[in-house]
Each structure stands twice: as C-alpha cells, then as structure tokens.
Design an enzyme around this catalytic site. Sequence first.
Site, PDB file in Angstrom:
ATOM      1  N   LYS A   1      49.468  75.525  75.890  1.00 39.87           N
ATOM      2  CA  LYS A   1      49.063  76.441  74.817  1.00 39.87           C
ATOM      3  C   LYS A   1      48.988  77.863  75.378  1.00 39.87           C
ATOM      4  O   LYS A   1      48.464  78.091  76.481  1.00 39.87           O
ATOM      5  CB  LYS A   1      47.704  76.006  74.272  1.00 39.87           C
ATOM      6  CG  LYS A   1      47.158  76.854  73.135  1.00 39.87           C
ATOM      7  CD  LYS A   1      45.832  76.279  72.645  1.00 39.87           C
ATOM      8  CE  LYS A   1      45.201  77.083  71.540  1.00 39.87           C
ATOM      9  NZ  LYS A   1      43.927  76.492  71.054  1.00 39.87           N
TER      10      LYS A   1
ATOM     11  N   SER B   1      43.438  76.160  66.490  1.00 37.93           N
ATOM     12  CA  SER B   1      44.429  77.128  66.923  1.00 37.93           C
ATOM     13  C   SER B   1      45.525  76.556  67.812  1.00 37.93           C
ATOM     14  O   SER B   1      46.461  77.263  68.193  1.00 37.93           O
ATOM     15  CB  SER B   1      43.728  78.258  67.674  1.00 37.93           C
ATOM     16  OG  SER B   1      43.052  77.761  68.839  1.00 37.93           O
TER      17      SER B   1
ATOM     18  N   SER C   1      39.800  73.176  67.606  1.00 38.34           N
ATOM     19  CA  SER C   1      41.219  73.505  67.761  1.00 38.34           C
ATOM     20  C   SER C   1      42.064  72.423  68.413  1.00 38.34           C
ATOM     21  O   SER C   1      43.283  72.571  68.489  1.00 38.34           O
ATOM     22  CB  SER C   1      41.370  74.816  68.545  1.00 38.34           C
ATOM     23  OG  SER C   1      40.882  75.897  67.782  1.00 38.34           O
TER      24      SER C   1
END
Length: 478
Positions: free
Chosen positions: A85, A160, A184
């Site tokens: 990520k 996210s 997330s």
Amino acid sequence: MRSPIDPFTPAVELAAAIRSKDVSPVEVADCYLERMDELDPRLNAFCHRADDDVRNAASAAAEAVVRAASAEDLPPFHGVPLPIKDLLDVAGWPTTHGSAGATRAPAAVSDPVVQRFVDAGFVLLGKTTTSEFGTVPFTESEALGICRNPWDPDRTPGGSSSGAGAAVAAGMAPIAHAEDGGGSIRIPASCTGLVGLKPTRGLVTNMTVNVEGLATSGVLTRSVADTAAALDVLARHDPGAWWSPPTPHRSFASAMTMAPPTGLRIGALTDSPIDGINVDLACTAAVDATLRTLESVGHHVVGTPLPLPPTDEVITAFTTIWNVGGAGVPLADPDRVEPHNRALRDAARATGSWAYAEGVQKTQRLSRRVVEAFVTSFDLLVTPTMACLPPPVGAWRAGTDDHPLMALLNSYPMGVFTSLFNVTGQPAISVPIHHDDATGLPVGVQIVAAPWREDLLLQVSRTLELAHPWTDRRPAVS
C-alpha cells in the site's frame, strides 16, 4: 499467451508450488503482471509499477530455488508476489501517500513491515492506490484517481486500502499489504469479498507508532490460512521498537490445524454505535447467518450488550488523534493537499498540546469498559463490518464543496462498526460470509476478540469459511 497458473490460487499454495518446483517464480510474476496489464486500466488498483524490479526479483528467486539444498531452506513465501500500500516506504520507490502534494523522491530505506515481507520471500509487486494519508475509506483523489470495485466498477472497493482490495479480489495479486487506522483493512475486505484482519495494537510494528497506535499493518487475502501465515511473518519481535512484544511462541498458522474451540460466549451488535445511521438489511443478515453457524457448532449466543461509551466523547477523542494522520508526510506542495485533509490539518494545528494529551487519555479511559467486557461477558463479538453496501463512486462528495469535512461524515456508515476497535486496540477480522441478493455484492461480518487473541479469531473464521465457502467466488471484473 495466457498463463496456465490460476491467479486465484491462495498464497500459501503458490509458495508450496514454487518450493516443489511445480511453477517458477518467474512464471508466477509474469502471470500477475499480465493480469495487471489487462485489468488495472479499468480498476486503478496500482499507482506504482516497477515491472523490471519485479522480474529481476522473480529471477533471483528462481535461481535461489535451484541452489537450495532442500525446500525447507527457502523462506515461507519464497517467490510469491505481494504489492505494498502506498503509505509505506519501499527503498528505491516513491511514496505518494495518495497525495498530489507529496514528494516523489524515492525512499532511502524500506519500512520494517516491508522488510519483513522481503525476508519472508515475497516479491514486491508494485504499490497500490490509497486515499490521501489514508484518512477516508475510499480512493478518489487528484493524485491517484478513482479506484473501482471489481464486483461493480461503479462502486468503491472501500479503503483506504482500496487498491489492495481491488487487486486481490480481481486476481491481480494473490495477497496484498494493507493498513487499518479506522477500518482500512476490514472495510475493503467487506466491499470486495476478502478476508481482512486488523491485529492487536502493537503486535505488528512499523517504523513509528502511527496516530497513537490507532493504525496497524496487515494483509488482504482470499483465505483464512493465508491471513494466518502472513501474520506469522508480520508479528515478529522488532528489536528497534520498545513497544514490540516478543514473537508469539506458537505460530498463527498452527491455529488452522488445531481442533476448533467450542462453548464460546458470542455477543452481537447490530445497531449502529452512532445514532441516526441506518444499518442495511444485508449487513444484519450477515450477522444473523454468522450467529446461526456458530450456534450450530456449539457456541452460545449471549444477550449481554456491549457497554458502548458515549458517542460524542468517542468521536471527539478519536478525531483529536485522527486530525494528525498526515503528520510527518514530506510535502513538496502543501497547497495541493485535498480540502478535507487541509481541514484536518487546520483542526490539528488549532489543538493545543494539553488538549491533545487529554484526547489521547480519553480514548484510553473509554476503551477500558469495552475491553473488560471480553472477560466478563463474552469471548467474541459479532457485528456487521459496515452499516451499508459498497457506496457508489462519488457518494462521499455530497456537501463537500461547502464543508470539506463532509467527506468524513459521509463515510461514517462505512466505518461506524470498525473504528471503535482501532480505539480499543483489539484484534478484529472481516470475513465475506454473505452476498446481497439484489446486487450480488459481497457483505462482510466483523468478529472481535480480546487483545492478543488473534488465534481465536482465526479458528472461528476458519469454521465460518468451511460452513460458507467463499474462495471460489469471482467478481465481474476478473
């Protein structure tokens, strides 16, 4: 020519096939790079591709297989691709933090989480899209564009860890790194039909403690076994972090082979912890199905309510910390930070150190009654992962032109059940036990345990996986 490798093969099985020389790390890497070429233009899961680096690492992994005296000499995930990520540094790659205002300079060193993945044999497969600084549960930004859900590209994959969820769900990666500061990992797991575990606060260490420990790293996978094996990689003692516990004596993967527990006390929470938020019937149906299954294997559903702290106090304390989520990010152009994050920064700068310290202490005090309930009242708590189905792309924008922080308020239905357990620091997992009949969209259920009881979550999740198999489900864009 299309690769003969099934891109939906679980990561632990891919690793076993590589160790047994049934497939080469180069073949595996090429399979996923080809799928990224085919599918990512529609989904936008990846924000940084370094295909030459991927192929070089895969070639080195293939040579290591030839040189190894035995399969046992290879690390557990040798040659398996995994994307990172874009909130964590990877040496030699830029870290945008999802922001048009961030520097694009290559990182000098990798975050400890990234290094653990490398040490475990993973081949780093680029970086995945995220919302700016990870502050909202969707990725629709100036910097990285719109990340879309493989089940329905007109909807968000959550966030996210948006790109991570979309990549694994669509078969562009067998497993992906993710981070969770308010849901997330669990939110994209629910939106894209995956397994997502948020570990106990402190079990997995990054370079620093992010937002007072609200945030932690983990993975998104298609199977509970992959999640357990990856946690063994991440939950290693970090000698450079004073807050790091010793490496667990027993592996999390061993929980997959142990006899599942019986007679657990199972609590349930289906009403929104925040007044005024309606819970979709598909989300409560997921809880109902979970409770029926757990009762059928000998657990006991108890009616004791979770002692929820006052909503206004929790929100105030949480946002005091959440406002500093972008702190420490090097910016080349602060004026290009998105409006809601500028508003968060302004609120953080307007908060004195005394008030901030009070907010941190408040979260700790409010957490105690919740955590103590997992001793006095129940062993596990079952909730919807989200109060809603994956929202349409752009749904978060309502009212943001006049009030930028409406971006967060509009996201409350996505994070209302998850964020409480970032405050308490407890481990929580989302598993894709249900699908909505009307839309065909996946619906996750969240299971929460006492601190340090990831083993219990994994065992019970494995029971649910066997009762409601989900690993063969495929989204429309796959």
